[in-house]
Design a protein around this motif. Structure first.
Motif, mmCIF file in Angstrom:
data_model
loop_
_atom_site.group_PDB
_atom_site.id
_atom_site.type_symbol
_atom_site.label_atom_id
_atom_site.label_comp_id
_atom_site.label_asym_id
_atom_site.label_seq_id
_atom_site.Cartn_x
_atom_site.Cartn_y
_atom_site.Cartn_z
ATOM 1 N N ILE A 80 -41.878 92.280 -72.989
ATOM 2 C CA ILE A 80 -42.297 91.378 -71.952
ATOM 3 C C ILE A 80 -41.163 91.521 -70.832
ATOM 4 C CG2 ILE A 80 -42.563 89.059 -71.154
ATOM 5 C CD1 ILE A 80 -43.235 88.430 -74.127
ATOM 6 N N ILE A 81 -41.679 91.849 -69.750
ATOM 7 C CA ILE A 81 -40.904 92.363 -68.521
ATOM 8 C C ILE A 81 -41.216 91.441 -67.275
ATOM 9 C CG2 ILE A 81 -39.950 93.924 -66.931
ATOM 10 C CD1 ILE A 81 -40.766 96.067 -68.946
ATOM 11 N N LYS A 119 -41.137 89.075 -56.514
ATOM 12 C CA LYS A 119 -41.788 89.624 -55.276
ATOM 13 C C LYS A 119 -41.418 90.987 -54.918
ATOM 14 C CE LYS A 119 -39.647 87.012 -51.331
ATOM 15 N NZ LYS A 119 -39.903 86.099 -50.609
ATOM 16 N N ASP A 120 -40.195 91.500 -55.024
ATOM 17 C CA ASP A 120 -39.937 92.549 -54.350
ATOM 18 C C ASP A 120 -39.649 93.485 -55.592
ATOM 19 O OD1 ASP A 120 -39.414 91.507 -51.959
ATOM 20 O OD2 ASP A 120 -37.206 90.474 -52.873
ATOM 21 N N GLY A 121 -40.178 93.187 -56.712
ATOM 22 C CA GLY A 121 -40.191 94.260 -57.741
ATOM 23 C C GLY A 121 -38.991 94.404 -58.691
ATOM 24 N N LYS A 122 -37.955 93.643 -58.412
ATOM 25 C CA LYS A 122 -36.808 93.624 -58.998
ATOM 26 C C LYS A 122 -36.862 93.037 -60.402
ATOM 27 C CE LYS A 122 -34.607 95.354 -55.500
ATOM 28 N NZ LYS A 122 -34.377 97.010 -55.780
ATOM 29 N N ILE A 123 -36.473 93.552 -61.717
ATOM 30 C CA ILE A 123 -36.324 93.048 -62.851
ATOM 31 C C ILE A 123 -35.602 91.749 -63.092
ATOM 32 C CG2 ILE A 123 -36.194 93.441 -65.421
ATOM 33 C CD1 ILE A 123 -36.459 96.344 -64.801
ATOM 34 N N VAL A 124 -36.366 90.607 -63.406
ATOM 35 C CA VAL A 124 -35.341 89.349 -63.596
ATOM 36 C C VAL A 124 -35.502 88.895 -65.229
ATOM 37 C CG1 VAL A 124 -35.855 88.559 -61.365
ATOM 38 C CG2 VAL A 124 -37.319 87.851 -63.205
ATOM 39 N N PHE A 125 -36.291 89.501 -66.148
ATOM 40 C CA PHE A 125 -36.296 89.273 -67.492
ATOM 41 C C PHE A 125 -36.670 90.388 -68.402
ATOM 42 C CE2 PHE A 125 -38.417 87.982 -71.211
ATOM 43 C CZ PHE A 125 -37.366 87.207 -71.948
ATOM 44 N N ILE A 166 -30.239 96.561 -67.027
ATOM 45 C CA ILE A 166 -31.644 96.646 -66.217
ATOM 46 C C ILE A 166 -32.044 95.610 -65.343
ATOM 47 C CG2 ILE A 166 -33.114 95.720 -67.955
ATOM 48 C CD1 ILE A 166 -33.806 98.982 -66.258
ATOM 49 N N ILE A 167 -31.729 94.218 -65.839
ATOM 50 C CA ILE A 167 -31.856 93.134 -64.800
ATOM 51 C C ILE A 167 -31.228 93.608 -63.480
ATOM 52 C CG2 ILE A 167 -31.502 90.758 -64.481
ATOM 53 C CD1 ILE A 167 -31.912 90.213 -67.397
ATOM 54 N N GLY A 168 -32.133 93.315 -62.428
ATOM 55 C CA GLY A 168 -31.782 93.603 -60.910
ATOM 56 C C GLY A 168 -32.243 94.884 -60.589
ATOM 57 N N GLN A 169 -32.379 95.918 -61.278
ATOM 58 C CA GLN A 169 -33.160 97.006 -61.023
ATOM 59 C C GLN A 169 -34.505 96.929 -60.645
ATOM 60 O OE1 GLN A 169 -31.232 99.917 -60.880
ATOM 61 N NE2 GLN A 169 -29.532 99.230 -61.697
ATOM 62 N N ASP A 170 -35.038 97.881 -59.793
ATOM 63 C CA ASP A 170 -36.522 98.002 -59.439
ATOM 64 C C ASP A 170 -37.146 98.320 -60.730
ATOM 65 O OD1 ASP A 170 -38.925 99.177 -58.373
ATOM 66 O OD2 ASP A 170 -38.110 98.350 -56.497
ATOM 67 N N VAL A 171 -38.361 97.846 -61.108
ATOM 68 C CA VAL A 171 -39.030 98.091 -62.223
ATOM 69 C C VAL A 171 -39.642 99.486 -62.105
ATOM 70 C CG1 VAL A 171 -41.307 97.476 -60.956
ATOM 71 C CG2 VAL A 171 -40.924 97.063 -63.598
ATOM 72 N N SER A 172 -39.747 100.055 -60.984
ATOM 73 C CA SER A 172 -40.088 101.616 -60.922
ATOM 74 C C SER A 172 -39.402 102.489 -61.830
ATOM 75 C CB SER A 172 -40.344 101.966 -59.497
ATOM 76 O OG SER A 172 -38.984 102.071 -58.902
ATOM 77 N N ILE A 173 -38.240 102.091 -62.182
ATOM 78 C CA ILE A 173 -37.292 102.940 -63.004
ATOM 79 C C ILE A 173 -38.058 103.318 -64.482
ATOM 80 C CG2 ILE A 173 -35.951 101.125 -63.929
ATOM 81 C CD1 ILE A 173 -33.381 102.710 -63.533
ATOM 82 N N HIS A 205 -42.295 80.526 -59.610
ATOM 83 C CA HIS A 205 -41.047 79.929 -60.027
ATOM 84 C C HIS A 205 -40.414 79.608 -58.937
ATOM 85 C CE1 HIS A 205 -37.668 79.153 -62.900
ATOM 86 N NE2 HIS A 205 -36.938 80.011 -62.017
ATOM 87 N N HIS A 206 -40.335 78.297 -58.863
ATOM 88 C CA HIS A 206 -39.412 77.536 -57.724
ATOM 89 C C HIS A 206 -40.320 77.892 -56.489
ATOM 90 C CE1 HIS A 206 -36.733 75.760 -60.224
ATOM 91 N NE2 HIS A 206 -36.021 77.009 -60.562
ATOM 92 N N THR A 207 -41.641 78.037 -56.254
ATOM 93 C CA THR A 207 -42.397 78.457 -55.327
ATOM 94 C C THR A 207 -42.088 79.917 -55.064
ATOM 95 O OG1 THR A 207 -40.678 78.036 -53.457
ATOM 96 C CG2 THR A 207 -41.966 76.075 -54.358
ATOM 97 N N GLU A 208 -41.650 80.611 -55.725
ATOM 98 C CA GLU A 208 -41.511 82.123 -55.428
ATOM 99 C C GLU A 208 -42.359 82.771 -56.403
ATOM 100 O OE1 GLU A 208 -40.178 83.808 -52.961
ATOM 101 O OE2 GLU A 208 -39.261 82.070 -52.082
ATOM 102 N N PRO A 209 -43.231 83.687 -56.077
ATOM 103 C CA PRO A 209 -44.297 84.200 -56.827
ATOM 104 C C PRO A 209 -43.416 85.437 -57.682
ATOM 105 C CG PRO A 209 -44.313 85.307 -54.650
ATOM 106 C CD PRO A 209 -43.563 83.986 -54.415
ATOM 107 N N HIS A 210 -43.842 85.412 -59.175
ATOM 108 C CA HIS A 210 -43.452 86.470 -59.817
ATOM 109 C C HIS A 210 -44.418 87.196 -60.641
ATOM 110 C CE1 HIS A 210 -39.607 84.231 -59.139
ATOM 111 N NE2 HIS A 210 -38.874 85.132 -59.944
ATOM 112 N N PHE A 211 -44.242 88.224 -61.349
ATOM 113 C CA PHE A 211 -45.239 88.825 -62.126
ATOM 114 C C PHE A 211 -44.668 89.276 -63.436
ATOM 115 C CE2 PHE A 211 -45.686 89.741 -57.808
ATOM 116 C CZ PHE A 211 -47.260 89.498 -57.515
ATOM 117 N N ILE A 212 -45.180 88.892 -64.904
ATOM 118 C CA ILE A 212 -44.997 89.077 -65.781
ATOM 119 C C ILE A 212 -45.838 90.295 -66.478
ATOM 120 C CG2 ILE A 212 -44.948 88.054 -68.368
ATOM 121 C CD1 ILE A 212 -44.850 85.376 -66.855
ATOM 122 N N GLY A 213 -45.066 91.100 -67.022
ATOM 123 C CA GLY A 213 -45.841 92.456 -67.460
ATOM 124 C C GLY A 213 -45.585 92.510 -68.963
#
Length: 605
Positions: free
Chosen positions: A242-243, A247-253, A269-276, A328-336
């Motif tokens: 679960i990742i 909105k900018d594609g940065k990993i937060v979980f 890995i947290i804070g890195q771009d998910v494209s890694i 989350h706090h009005t900011e869009p996030h994406f769960i993969g």
């Protein structure tokens, strides 16, 4: 004492009033303490039991629901993976332990009934564990295993929901009861201090409100903490990666399963771009998805897609990805949610290779069978010409040599003629069999009257009836009323084959009976004899070509392929051939044919 300012004076006055109010409250509380002590003890005990029940119900959902017993049990079947079965077995043991703990608490009949339903379903899964484990060691497919061990767990889930509803209802009643007692105390305190100034009442109300506020705050904080721990445990124990990205594609979980899958630790890995986590040739397309997420919602969100992932060590692997969107706090996030499908892909490739090999083997077998049938057909034609000559010359010699040949010579010539006819019958049978197997049998579908056909067959077998001293009987005249569409010649051949066998393998003085019946969408033609019958163990070999079931040692002539040809002709006409037999009493053969088999032209099968 002089005070420097009004605030100190008000503070002092408030303090004095507070002390007075507290004294009154203490006095009133002391008087009523004995009356309410038992009530508080009961509330406390019930509250402890309620908390235990709430925790056990939470444990139930953890061990039975998602990522629990049912989830792991079904994953073990779908993925044919015994590891999930081990997880399911652990979940079952934990769930049974929870049932016993719950029973030790005070429960009413409705709770006990729900517990028994849940326990019964858990034990059903426990019994099916061993069946699934055995079938996983065989070649059984997931569908076969699922059909074998399918369990209706809806009642258990409903019972679990009922337990939760009962607990929530009891907990609500407990809260109301506690509030009622506290209200009574408040009334007592107000009654004891009604003569005090209004400010004292306000101070008391403030203190009471503060007490209530702090209590509720700590209780809510405790519930939130437990809920966060519960969710964290779920995410940590998830078998799927679960990742979560912003909105900018940065990993937060990045959960533990994701760490195991990709080889990265959460901290690095947290804070890195998910494209890694993607191969380089797919990163550009992913950036387009992130930059224009609204345009790709229908193509990406809540859609399971097969992609390639990139591990920390540089290896690529196939995975399933399902992306969902949240705020989350009005900011869009994406769960993969990611799942490694390397094993599934390997199985699919093996199945594909096996399928191709099976198709090739079938094609080769069909070619070989067709070549065999063509060879038999060709050889049969080549053999029939000299055989017809032998039969013809033997008949001429018999006719012309009646006066010149001895009885012994005529007997030998008759034997040559009989053998020639027998061999010609065998060759004709082989030729018919090869036509059917090679697909070169022509059918002429026409409307026929079944009664006329049965009368023709009766006339043809009359010599056999006289030869074997057998009587023919039609049980009723229902055949005359049946008109339907089929191939007249092939149906006549089928009936004659069955009647011939009924005569040849009958007893002297026996009978051969026929009967016609109209069923719902088909008709049945039955041939019943009073002959020697067939043992049940021999029925499975009855329709094998050239297998006369030991009759080749007797006096009855035959080729051993008549029933095989009959069976194949019935199947070509879209019907079924059945038999029942009792040794010493006779046999009953029947043919079921469809009533709606029709075609204006000649069919080639």
């Amino acid at each position: 004492m002089k005070f420097k300012n009004k605030e100190y004076l008000l503070l002092a006055i408030s303090f004095v009033l507070y002390v007075i109010v507290i004294s009154v409250i203490a006095y009133v509380s002391f008087r009523e303490h004995a009356l309410h002590e038992d009530v508080f003890v009961d509330i406390r005990n019930v509250h402890e039991v309620s908390e235990k029940k709430g925790k056990l119900i939470g444990d139930f959902y953890h061990n039975i629901g998602y990522l629990g017993m049912i989830h792991n049990f079904k994953n073990a079947i779908l993925r044919r993976d015994a590891e999930f079965l081990n997880h399911a077995e652990n979940n079952i043991l934990n769930a049974l332990s929870i049932v016993e703990k719950y029973k030790q608490l005070s429960t009413d009949k409705e709770e006990l009934d729900s517990l028994l339903v849940v326990e019964k379903t858990i034990k059903q899964y426990q019994e099916k564990i061993y069946v699934v484990r055995e079938m996983l060691n065989t070649s059984a497919s997931s569908e076969q295993i699922d059909r074998r061990v399918r369990i209706d767990d809806l009642n258990a889930l409903v019972a679990l929901g009922s337990l939760r509803h009962i607990w929530e209802h009891d907990f609500s009643l407990l809260e109301k009861q506690q509030e009622q007692v506290l209200d009574e105390l408040k009334e007592l305190s107000a009654f004891g201090a009604h003569s005090f100034p209004l400010y004292s009442v306000l101070v008391l109300g403030f203190v009471f409100f503060l007490y209530r506020y702090i209590g509720l705050f700590h209780k809510s904080k405790s519930k939130i903490s437990k809920s966060e721990e519960f969710i964290a445990d779920i995410l940590a124990s998830s078998a799927d990666a679960i990742i979560t990205i912003d909105k900018d594609g940065k990993i937060v979980f990045f959960n533990e399963a994701a760490e195991n899958l990709f080889g990265y630790k959460s901290d690095e890995i947290i804070g890195q771009d998910v494209s890694i986590l993607m191969p380089e040739d797919e990163r550009q397309q992913h950036q387009q998805y992130v930059s224009n997420s609204e345009l790709y919602v229908t193509r990406v969100i809540n859609k399971v897609r097969e992609l390639e992932g990139l591990r920390k060590n540089g290896t690529r692997f196939p995975l399933d990805l399902n992306v969902s969107r949240m705020k989350h706090h009005t900011e869009p996030h994406f769960i993969g949610i990611c799942r490694d499908i390397t094993a599934r892909k390997a199985i699919e490739e093996d199945r594909k290779a096996a399928y191709i090999a099976a198709v090739q083997a079938r094609t080769n077998a069909e070619k070989a069978s067709q070549a065999k049938s063509q060879f038999l057909s060709s050889m049969s034609h080549e053999l029939r010409t000299p055989l017809n000559s032998i039969i013809g010359f033997s008949q001429i010699v018999k006719m012309d040599g009646k006066d010149n040949l001895t009885d012994e010579q005529i007997k030998h010539i008759s034997e040559v003629e009989r053998a020639g006819f027998h061999l010609l019958e065998l060759i004709n049978g082989v030729l018919d069999l090869s036509k059917i197997e090679s697909g070169y049998l022509d059918l002429k579908i026409e409307t026929i009257n079944l009664g006329d056909l049965m009368k023709q067959c009766e006339m043809i077998i009359h010599p056999l009836l006289d030869k074997y001293r057998v009587k023919y009987k039609q049980l009723d005249n229902s055949c005359d009323a049946i008109v339907f569409n089929t191939d007249h010649l092939r149906l006549k051949q089928i009936v004659l084959n069955l009647l011939t066998n009924a005569c040849k393998y009958n007893k002297p003085g026996g009978t051969v009976e026929t009967r016609c019946q109209c069923l719902s969408d088909s008709l049945r033609i039955s041939v019943i004899d009073t002959g020697i019958g067939i043992h049940k163990s021999e029925l499975q070999d009855l329709f094998e070509p050239f297998n006369r079931m030991g009759a080749e040692c007797g006096t009855v002539e035959g080729t051993g392929i008549g029933l095989n040809i009959t069976l194949k002709l019935v199947e070509v006409l879209g019907g079924n051939l059945g038999v029942e037999s009792t040794p010493g009493k006779g046999s009953h053969f029947w043919v079921d044919l469809p009533l709606d088999y029709y075609n204006d032209a000649v069919h080639k099968h």
